[in-house]
Design an enzyme around this catalytic site. Structure first.
Site, PDB file in Angstrom:
ATOM      1  CE  LYS A 127      -4.408  -1.456   0.773  1.00 61.06           C
ATOM      2  NZ  LYS A 127      -5.638  -0.918   0.179  1.00 61.06           N
ATOM      3  CG  ASP A 155      -4.220  -0.003  -3.391  1.00 63.99           C
ATOM      4  OD1 ASP A 155      -4.433   1.004  -4.085  1.00 63.99           O
ATOM      5  OD2 ASP A 155      -5.068  -0.482  -2.617  1.00 63.99           O
ATOM      6  CD  GLU A 181      -6.142  -2.337  -5.720  1.00 61.22           C
ATOM      7  OE1 GLU A 181      -7.177  -2.210  -5.051  1.00 61.22           O
ATOM      8  OE2 GLU A 181      -5.314  -3.251  -5.524  1.00 61.22           O
ATOM      9  CG  ASP A 206     -10.256  -0.910  -4.952  1.00 63.16           C
ATOM     10  OD1 ASP A 206     -11.475  -1.170  -4.903  1.00 63.16           O
ATOM     11  OD2 ASP A 206      -9.511  -1.093  -3.981  1.00 63.16           O
ATOM     12  CE  LYS A 230     -11.119  -4.101  -2.414  1.00 63.25           C
ATOM     13  NZ  LYS A 230     -10.483  -2.935  -1.772  1.00 63.25           N
TER      14      LYS A 230
END
Length: 253
Positions: A127, A155, A181, A206, A230
């Site tokens: 991340k 991400d 991402e 995302d 998700k």
């Protein structure tokens, strides 16, 4: 969800207010109010009918709707005597996935990456998004630490503009990232498309994908190469499968 035949279906929800606008309290209110009224006395095997009813009653509560649909599918699996993945057409009993490392300093990131690799994980997702320079250093340090047999993904959590995204991607080329991402803000779709067109590796959407309409928009305009589906964002298993169909038709991963 408890039925009059003593079967119980179980679902869960993970509220994420910045992404989906839901909190634990709002979810509990949705479940204890409109959802309860819609479900009591209903046939739990009429999943599509209940899904559409709840979509109208709880339009801004995708996580709450997802948890209910999980419980309904759990009941369906118990009635059929089959695991839900088989009812949905699945054929594998395992799938490779990545494990996420949150935003840590370089030393802690490397330490965590080495620990996860030693546990047997073969794909790591880092991340970032707060500082491109720090992110570049962390990615390169992790690659040096774990070698090239471990897949690395990144991400950016909407943290970059187009210039920063492309600079990060170029600077980490030697790390052979599998994907980046959501590099740009969720509503900056032109920026996302610009990065996707210019980047030499796959770009995944995302936060820019919350539901079926977003999937269609991303597919139609080629805004990304991949999408992250998700259940908490899209509202459940059924909507996720609809999104997957759009992705397949557009050859998005």
């Amino acid at each position: 969800i408890e039925t009059n035949k003593r079967l119980i279906g179980v679902g869960c929800v993970n509220p994420d207010e910045p992404v989906c606008g839901e909190t634990p309290d709002s979810v509990l209110s949705a479940l204890d109010g409109p959802a309860r009224e819609a479900l009591i006395g209903a046939d739990p095997l009429y999943i599509t009918r209940l899904r559409e009813r709840l979509r109208k009653l709880l339009p801004t509560a995708p996580g709450a709707r997802a948890s209910i649909e999980m419980a309904l599918y759990d009941l369906l699996g118990k009635v059929a005597g089959l695991p839900v993945y088989q009812l949905l057409g699945g054929y594998r009993d395992r799938i490779a996935t990545s494990v996420t490392i949150g935003i840590l300093d370089e030393a802690d990131t490397v330490r965590r990456a080495k620990d996860l690799a030693a546990q047997g994980f073969r794909a790591l997702k880092l991340k970032g998004g707060l500082d491109p320079n720090d992110d570049i250093a962390r990615v390169l340090a992790v690659r040096d630490a774990v070698g090239h047999k471990i897949g690395l993904r990144f991400d950016a959590n909407q943290g970059y503009d187009v210039t920063e995204s492309l600079r990060f991607i170029d600077a980490t080329r030697s790390a052979k990232l599998e994907l980046v991402e959501q590099p740009t803000p969720r509503d900056a779709l032109d920026e996302l498309a610009n990065v996707t067109r210019k980047a030499p590796l796959p770009i995944m959407a995302d936060e820019s994908l919350m539901g079926l309409r977003d999937a269609f928009r991303i597919a139609r305009r080629s805004l990304a190469d991949m999408i992250n589906v998700k259940l908490m964002k899209c509202g459940g298993i059924g909507p996720a499968m609809e999104i997957a169909s759009v992705a397949r038709s557009a050859q998005l991963e």
